[in-house]
Design a protein around this motif. Sequence first.
Motif, short mmCIF file in Angstrom:
data_model
loop_
_atom_site.label_atom_id
_atom_site.label_comp_id
_atom_site.label_asym_id
_atom_site.label_seq_id
_atom_site.Cartn_x
_atom_site.Cartn_y
_atom_site.Cartn_z
N UNK A 1 -2.73 12.49 12.27
CA UNK A 1 -3.48 11.32 12.73
C UNK A 1 -4.98 11.55 12.60
N UNK A 2 -5.39 12.77 12.88
CA UNK A 2 -6.82 13.11 12.73
C UNK A 2 -7.26 12.95 11.27
N UNK A 3 -6.41 13.43 10.35
CA UNK A 3 -6.72 13.29 8.92
C UNK A 3 -6.75 11.82 8.51
N UNK A 4 -5.82 11.05 9.02
CA UNK A 4 -5.78 9.62 8.70
C UNK A 4 -7.07 8.93 9.14
N UNK A 5 -7.51 9.21 10.37
CA UNK A 5 -8.74 8.61 10.88
C UNK A 5 -9.95 9.04 10.06
N UNK A 6 -9.98 10.33 9.70
CA UNK A 6 -11.11 10.84 8.92
C UNK A 6 -11.15 10.19 7.54
N UNK A 7 -10.01 10.06 6.91
CA UNK A 7 -9.95 9.44 5.58
C UNK A 7 -10.34 7.98 5.64
N UNK A 8 -9.91 7.28 6.69
CA UNK A 8 -10.31 5.88 6.87
C UNK A 8 -11.83 5.75 6.98
N UNK A 9 -12.43 6.66 7.75
CA UNK A 9 -13.89 6.63 7.91
C UNK A 9 -14.59 6.94 6.59
N UNK A 10 -14.05 7.90 5.86
CA UNK A 10 -14.64 8.25 4.56
C UNK A 10 -14.55 7.08 3.58
N UNK A 11 -13.41 6.39 3.58
CA UNK A 11 -13.25 5.23 2.69
C UNK A 11 -14.21 4.11 3.08
N UNK A 12 -14.40 3.91 4.38
CA UNK A 12 -15.33 2.87 4.84
C UNK A 12 -16.74 3.15 4.35
N UNK A 13 -17.19 4.38 4.49
CA UNK A 13 -18.55 4.74 4.06
C UNK A 13 -18.67 4.72 2.54
N UNK A 14 -17.62 5.16 1.86
CA UNK A 14 -17.66 5.16 0.40
C UNK A 14 -17.75 3.74 -0.15
N UNK A 15 -16.96 2.82 0.41
CA UNK A 15 -17.01 1.43 -0.03
C UNK A 15 -18.33 0.78 0.35
N UNK A 16 -18.87 1.19 1.49
CA UNK A 16 -20.18 0.65 1.91
C UNK A 16 -21.26 1.07 0.92
N UNK A 17 -21.19 2.30 0.42
CA UNK A 17 -22.18 2.78 -0.54
C UNK A 17 -22.14 2.00 -1.85
#
Length: 313
Positions: free
Chosen positions: A122-138
């Motif tokens: 679950x921790x990995x899932x949350x981290x990956x979701x956050x990374x995808x959010x920031x990557x798409x924002x960039x």
Amino acid sequence: MIHNLRKRFIIFCVLVISIILLVISSFILLNPAGEISIRRWIVTIIVGVGMVFIGSLVLSKIAVAPIEKAWQKQLDFTADASHELRTPLAVIRTNLELVMDCKEESVESQMKWLKNIDIESQRMTNLIDDLLTLSRADTDRQELECNEFYLRQAVNEAVKALEGIAKQKDICLHVQMKHDILFYGDRKRIKQVLMILLDNAIWYSGASDITISIMQHKKSIEILVHDNGCGIEREHLAHLFDRFYRVAETRNKNPDGAGLGLAIAKWIVEGHGGKIRVESVVAKGTEFKIIFSVQRMQDKMKNVLEAQTMDFF
């Protein structure tokens, strides 16, 4: 960044052409007979090429600087993400090995290791979701779904989601809002910002009270999240919104955090045309302030209505 590069190269081309024309014109004017000798042509070409070369070096360095900065930022981002993902992967692998070594045991007897795997997954899932959010924002691929909603709804949802954790830590959450405020934006994202700020205050501040104050002025809407906790030292304030940045003491309080929450909060606020800043005094508390422009919100709503009207006709 690309827009700035285009402008710089346009300026560069105009500058180069202007210098060449200026040099040629000067030699023509300096020639009494109005004719340019071969020697003067050679000198003109040498001087022009030299100016172009020097100008190219200087301006190309200026133009490439943002690319180098972005590239270094991407490398740092990748390295930090890899570092954060390494820990949960190691825990999952270790616990799986423990389970696999006990093939004769029942699932129930291995529940401790399986729960560890579930938590880290679950921790990995949350981290990956956050990374995808920031990557798409960039890359401007993460769009906001804007609609009209009342801020009290988003605030109540955020408080309700976290009041259980706050109660466990003997923290009281207070909401101060004289009247409900109609807001135009992405309700889920605004709720996410509030949850990020509240979650940080609950985990890290050591406060007994956290207050959310929402006020509407003539030209702005302000959201304040204030705690009376331990505060943050001044040297850390400028870096709080940097990705993966965490004050050393906070790692012990919440080892599962990755330091991406405030970076995401900043993107969401700025995506709504707002500003977010933080003020803190050690041993007295911390306050995050979000300011949204009423005029910008009204203009955005007007543009949407006009677009919908055009589509209708």
